[in-house]
Design an enzyme around this catalytic site. Structure first.
Site, short mmCIF file in Angstrom:
data_model
loop_
_atom_site.label_atom_id
_atom_site.label_comp_id
_atom_site.label_asym_id
_atom_site.label_seq_id
_atom_site.Cartn_x
_atom_site.Cartn_y
_atom_site.Cartn_z
N LYS A 13 29.06 -158.73 45.65
CA LYS A 13 28.90 -160.18 45.82
C LYS A 13 27.96 -160.49 46.99
O LYS A 13 27.05 -161.30 46.88
CB LYS A 13 30.28 -160.85 46.08
CG LYS A 13 31.31 -160.56 44.99
CD LYS A 13 32.65 -161.21 45.27
CE LYS A 13 33.39 -160.72 46.49
NZ LYS A 13 33.87 -159.32 46.40
N ARG A 126 29.92 -148.01 52.69
CA ARG A 126 29.14 -149.18 53.13
C ARG A 126 28.96 -149.23 54.65
O ARG A 126 29.86 -148.87 55.41
CB ARG A 126 29.86 -150.46 52.69
CG ARG A 126 29.26 -151.71 53.33
CD ARG A 126 29.81 -152.98 52.78
NE ARG A 126 31.25 -153.03 52.72
CZ ARG A 126 31.93 -153.96 52.08
NH1 ARG A 126 31.28 -154.90 51.43
NH2 ARG A 126 33.24 -153.95 52.07
N ARG A 160 32.90 -151.51 58.57
CA ARG A 160 33.99 -152.48 58.69
C ARG A 160 35.33 -151.76 58.85
O ARG A 160 35.57 -150.73 58.23
CB ARG A 160 34.03 -153.37 57.45
CG ARG A 160 33.11 -154.54 57.56
CD ARG A 160 32.94 -155.31 56.28
NE ARG A 160 34.15 -155.59 55.52
CZ ARG A 160 34.14 -156.27 54.39
NH1 ARG A 160 32.99 -156.75 53.91
NH2 ARG A 160 35.25 -156.48 53.73
P1 AP5 Z 1 28.81 -155.66 48.85
O1 AP5 Z 1 27.69 -156.47 48.35
O2 AP5 Z 1 29.05 -155.59 50.31
O3 AP5 Z 1 30.16 -156.03 48.06
P2 AP5 Z 1 31.10 -157.30 48.15
O4 AP5 Z 1 31.52 -157.66 46.77
O5 AP5 Z 1 30.46 -158.35 48.98
O6 AP5 Z 1 32.33 -156.60 48.88
P3 AP5 Z 1 33.28 -157.05 50.06
O7 AP5 Z 1 34.10 -155.83 50.41
O8 AP5 Z 1 32.53 -157.69 51.17
O9 AP5 Z 1 34.19 -158.04 49.37
P4 AP5 Z 1 35.55 -158.45 49.81
O10 AP5 Z 1 35.75 -159.54 48.85
O11 AP5 Z 1 36.63 -157.45 49.88
O12 AP5 Z 1 35.37 -158.75 51.37
P5 AP5 Z 1 35.31 -160.08 52.18
O13 AP5 Z 1 34.44 -159.85 53.33
O14 AP5 Z 1 35.09 -161.24 51.29
O15 AP5 Z 1 28.60 -154.16 48.28
C1 AP5 Z 1 29.50 -153.12 48.62
C2 AP5 Z 1 28.72 -151.78 48.74
O16 AP5 Z 1 28.20 -151.44 47.46
C3 AP5 Z 1 27.51 -151.85 49.69
O17 AP5 Z 1 27.39 -150.64 50.37
C4 AP5 Z 1 26.30 -152.06 48.74
O18 AP5 Z 1 25.10 -151.49 49.26
C5 AP5 Z 1 26.77 -151.34 47.48
N1 AP5 Z 1 26.28 -151.99 46.25
C6 AP5 Z 1 26.21 -153.32 45.98
N2 AP5 Z 1 25.74 -153.53 44.74
C7 AP5 Z 1 25.54 -152.29 44.19
C8 AP5 Z 1 25.06 -151.85 42.93
N3 AP5 Z 1 24.70 -152.71 41.94
N4 AP5 Z 1 24.97 -150.52 42.72
C9 AP5 Z 1 25.33 -149.61 43.69
N5 AP5 Z 1 25.77 -149.98 44.92
C10 AP5 Z 1 25.89 -151.31 45.16
O19 AP5 Z 1 36.84 -160.20 52.68
C11 AP5 Z 1 37.39 -159.33 53.64
C12 AP5 Z 1 38.81 -159.77 53.97
O20 AP5 Z 1 38.79 -161.10 54.52
C13 AP5 Z 1 39.79 -159.87 52.79
O21 AP5 Z 1 40.38 -158.61 52.50
C14 AP5 Z 1 40.80 -160.89 53.33
O22 AP5 Z 1 41.66 -160.31 54.26
C15 AP5 Z 1 39.90 -161.87 54.07
N6 AP5 Z 1 39.41 -162.98 53.23
C16 AP5 Z 1 38.09 -163.22 52.91
N7 AP5 Z 1 37.99 -164.32 52.14
C17 AP5 Z 1 39.25 -164.77 51.96
C18 AP5 Z 1 39.79 -165.85 51.22
N8 AP5 Z 1 39.01 -166.70 50.51
N9 AP5 Z 1 41.14 -166.03 51.25
C19 AP5 Z 1 41.94 -165.20 51.96
N10 AP5 Z 1 41.50 -164.14 52.67
C20 AP5 Z 1 40.15 -163.93 52.67
#
Ligand code: AP5
Length: 215
Positions: A13, A126, A160
């Site tokens: 994402k 990552r 992270r």
């Molecule tokens: P990346 O693009 O970083 O993936 P992502 O989907 O953004 O993954 P996140 O881990 O950031 O999502 P998340 O939803 O768990 O975390 P968030 O920060 O929102 O890609 C991942 C890796 O894959 C990278 O190394 C990239 O290079 C590689 N890659 C990408 N595309 C690729 C492809 N096509 N092919 C191969 N490799 C690829 O949330 C973190 C925490 O915050 C949550 O656990 C929760 O505690 C809290 N939180 C955040 N939002 C909320 C909410 N709305 N409500 C409650 N708690 C929340």
């Protein structure tokens, strides 16, 4: 045009949101980034958030809805990309109310489908740039020069705290229990579009562009 990128942790994402910002002038609203900012402030709220995030659980709805409300008020002529929000039905309802009040609407909800094995491989490899937020992967997307961000030249490359196998298992559980019901919610509204998130980054980017051109 306002869109949601919906998918499990590591689905890509953030990677695709950054590309959409560059190509379409949209504004990325990542609740994960906002919460990481809050935790690094060292405030009492930031400390509570850090404990929840490191466990891989979800932060309470009122905190994240408050963060989003604040950012939405700034407006975005090119539209918003919601990345990691909404994650519960209560957040989805709140978003609907907020966009309605602003006279805006959602154009599409794009589900990025990736299997669990690939997700674990992605998050454990990552690393990100602490200066500009660029996202890399040790194996599939390393920096051109080791230890130096391609985008801004910073040497502040970080992993992270929640990108480990234990936390990831919990994050996946939270996704399937609390976030995946949103697929039905947005399908019923006629907004859900699904793409293969396992494809190469450029292929995923083209698939999203085609969907948005038709939306
Ligand atoms: P990346 O693009 O970083 O993936 P992502 O989907 O953004 O993954 P996140 O881990 O950031 O999502 P998340 O939803 O768990 O975390 P968030 O920060 O929102 O890609 C991942 C890796 O894959 C990278 O190394 C990239 O290079 C590689 N890659 C990408 N595309 C690729 C492809 N096509 N092919 C191969 N490799 C690829 O949330 C973190 C925490 O915050 C949550 O656990 C929760 O505690 C809290 N939180 C955040 N939002 C909320 C909410 N709305 N409500 C409650 N708690 C929340």
């Amino acid at each position: 045009m306002n869109i949601i990128l919906l998918g499990p942790p590591g689905a890509g994402k953030g990677t695709q949101a950054r590309r959409l910002m560059d190509k379409r002038g949209m504004v990325q609203l990542s609740t994960g980034d906002m919460l990481r900012e809050a935790r690094s402030s060292g405030s009492a709220m930031g400390k509570r958030v850090a404990e929840v995030m490191d466990r891989g659980a979800l932060v309470t709805d009122d905190i994240v809805i408050g963060l989003i409300e604040e950012k939405l008020a700034g407006g975005a002529p090119g539209g918003f990309i919601f990345d990691g929000f909404p994650r519960t039905l209560a957040q989805a309802d709140a978003l609907e109310g907020l966009t309605e009040r602003m006279g805006q609407e959602l154009s599409a909800v794009i589900e990025m489908q990736v299997d669990d094995e690939a997700l674990i491989e992605r998050v454990t490899g990552r690393f990100t740039c602490g200066n500009c937020g660029a996202v890399y992967h040790e194996r599939t997307h390393p920096t051109a020069v080791e230890g130096v961000c391609d985008a801004c030249g910073s040497g502040d490359l970080r992993k992270r705290a929640d990108d480990n196998a234990d936390s990831m298992r919990q994050r996946l559980m939270e996704y399937y229990k609390k976030t995946s019901p949103l697929l039905g919610y947005y399908h019923a509204k006629g907004l859900l579009r699904s793409i293969d998130g396992l494809a190469a980054m450029d292929v995923v980017e083209r698939a999203i562009a085609e969907l948005l051109d038709r939306a």
